[in-house]
Design a protein around this motif. Structure first.
Motif, PDB file in Angstrom:
ATOM      1  N   MET A 190       0.875  -1.309   0.036  1.00 49.57           N
ATOM      2  CA  MET A 190      -0.040  -0.037   0.163  1.00 49.57           C
ATOM      3  C   MET A 190       0.969   1.222   0.041  1.00 49.57           C
ATOM      4  O   MET A 190       1.744   1.307   0.680  1.00 49.57           O
ATOM      5  CB  MET A 190      -0.875  -0.088   1.291  1.00 49.57           C
ATOM      6  CG  MET A 190      -2.026   1.070   1.352  1.00 49.57           C
ATOM      7  SD  MET A 190      -3.174   0.960   2.761  1.00 49.57           S
ATOM      8  CE  MET A 190      -3.028   2.599   3.189  1.00 49.57           C
ATOM      9  N   ARG A 191       0.428   2.215  -0.919  1.00 55.01           N
ATOM     10  CA  ARG A 191       1.205   3.459  -0.880  1.00 55.01           C
ATOM     11  C   ARG A 191       0.595   4.438  -0.054  1.00 55.01           C
ATOM     12  O   ARG A 191      -0.678   4.614  -0.024  1.00 55.01           O
ATOM     13  CB  ARG A 191       1.356   3.802  -2.445  1.00 55.01           C
ATOM     14  CG  ARG A 191       2.365   5.051  -2.713  1.00 55.01           C
ATOM     15  CD  ARG A 191       2.451   5.243  -4.227  1.00 55.01           C
ATOM     16  NE  ARG A 191       3.671   6.510  -4.087  1.00 55.01           N
ATOM     17  CZ  ARG A 191       3.552   7.198  -5.251  1.00 55.01           C
ATOM     18  NH1 ARG A 191       2.805   6.848  -5.865  1.00 55.01           N
ATOM     19  NH2 ARG A 191       4.260   8.281  -4.840  1.00 55.01           N
ATOM     20  N   ALA A 249      -2.459  13.129   1.440  1.00 56.41           N
ATOM     21  CA  ALA A 249      -3.647  13.222   1.642  1.00 56.41           C
ATOM     22  C   ALA A 249      -4.232  12.392   2.753  1.00 56.41           C
ATOM     23  O   ALA A 249      -4.877  13.086   3.603  1.00 56.41           O
ATOM     24  CB  ALA A 249      -4.531  12.763   0.405  1.00 56.41           C
ATOM     25  N   GLN A 250      -3.483  11.017   3.067  1.00 50.32           N
ATOM     26  CA  GLN A 250      -3.974  10.418   4.247  1.00 50.32           C
ATOM     27  C   GLN A 250      -3.380  10.791   5.449  1.00 50.32           C
ATOM     28  O   GLN A 250      -3.888  10.609   6.393  1.00 50.32           O
ATOM     29  CB  GLN A 250      -3.196   8.902   4.189  1.00 50.32           C
ATOM     30  CG  GLN A 250      -3.466   8.113   2.979  1.00 50.32           C
ATOM     31  CD  GLN A 250      -2.965   6.963   2.739  1.00 50.32           C
ATOM     32  OE1 GLN A 250      -1.791   6.993   2.201  1.00 50.32           O
ATOM     33  NE2 GLN A 250      -3.778   5.789   2.938  1.00 50.32           N
ATOM     34  N   ASP A 272      -1.797  16.041  10.261  1.00 49.01           N
ATOM     35  CA  ASP A 272      -1.126  17.563  10.059  1.00 49.01           C
ATOM     36  C   ASP A 272      -1.936  18.686  10.645  1.00 49.01           C
ATOM     37  O   ASP A 272      -1.331  19.368  11.515  1.00 49.01           O
ATOM     38  CB  ASP A 272      -0.662  17.861   8.552  1.00 49.01           C
ATOM     39  CG  ASP A 272       0.050  16.733   7.939  1.00 49.01           C
ATOM     40  OD1 ASP A 272       1.249  16.237   8.999  1.00 49.01           O
ATOM     41  OD2 ASP A 272       0.338  16.816   6.785  1.00 49.01           O
ATOM     42  N   ALA A 273      -3.245  18.758  10.441  1.00 49.79           N
ATOM     43  CA  ALA A 273      -3.966  19.756  11.096  1.00 49.79           C
ATOM     44  C   ALA A 273      -4.095  19.656  12.364  1.00 49.79           C
ATOM     45  O   ALA A 273      -4.148  20.805  13.173  1.00 49.79           O
ATOM     46  CB  ALA A 273      -5.456  19.614  10.252  1.00 49.79           C
ATOM     47  N   LEU A 274      -4.286  18.542  12.778  1.00 50.85           N
ATOM     48  CA  LEU A 274      -4.022  18.257  14.264  1.00 50.85           C
ATOM     49  C   LEU A 274      -3.044  18.662  15.092  1.00 50.85           C
ATOM     50  O   LEU A 274      -2.978  19.462  16.165  1.00 50.85           O
ATOM     51  CB  LEU A 274      -4.713  16.675  14.664  1.00 50.85           C
ATOM     52  CG  LEU A 274      -4.588  16.390  16.192  1.00 50.85           C
ATOM     53  CD1 LEU A 274      -6.016  16.993  16.846  1.00 50.85           C
ATOM     54  CD2 LEU A 274      -4.610  14.907  16.195  1.00 50.85           C
ATOM     55  N   ILE A 275      -1.967  18.338  14.415  1.00 48.69           N
ATOM     56  CA  ILE A 275      -0.570  18.610  15.025  1.00 48.69           C
ATOM     57  C   ILE A 275      -0.456  20.201  15.018  1.00 48.69           C
ATOM     58  O   ILE A 275      -0.093  20.758  16.005  1.00 48.69           O
ATOM     59  CB  ILE A 275       0.605  18.170  14.197  1.00 48.69           C
ATOM     60  CG1 ILE A 275       0.650  16.696  14.639  1.00 48.69           C
ATOM     61  CG2 ILE A 275       1.808  18.748  14.685  1.00 48.69           C
ATOM     62  CD1 ILE A 275       1.606  15.847  13.566  1.00 48.69           C
ATOM     63  N   ALA A 276      -0.854  20.968  13.881  1.00 43.62           N
ATOM     64  CA  ALA A 276      -0.712  22.498  13.688  1.00 43.62           C
ATOM     65  C   ALA A 276      -1.578  23.145  14.892  1.00 43.62           C
ATOM     66  O   ALA A 276      -1.396  23.965  15.518  1.00 43.62           O
ATOM     67  CB  ALA A 276      -1.210  22.840  12.283  1.00 43.62           C
TER      68      ALA A 276
END
Length: 68
Positions: free
Chosen positions: A1-2, A6-7, A12-16
């Motif tokens: 699975m690649r 987007a996954q 990323d939004a939660l970390i920011a």
């Protein structure tokens, strides 16, 4: 699975969001910038290597003073 960028967009939004909230908090009592022990420095370096990979900014040659 690649794995695609987007996954990880939600993560990323939660970390920011967490970093923004943390920036508004006062520093922890007894903590000082640059006051890491050698063990803490190694732990931070290992965590950064996990995030960026061995060839990232903290990998071989990426650290100040690292052998190239």
């Amino acid at each position: 699975m690649r794995v695609t960028e987007a996954q990880f967009a939600a993560i990323d939004a939660l970390i920011a969001e967490a970093e923004e909230a943390a920036a508004a908090l006062p520093p922890l009592p007894g903590s000082a910038d640059g006051a890491l022990t050698e063990e803490e420095r190694r732990e931070v370096r290992a965590a950064m290597d996990l995030v960026h990979g061995a060839d990232g900014p903290n990998g071989p040659g990426g650290r100040p003073g690292a052998a190239v």
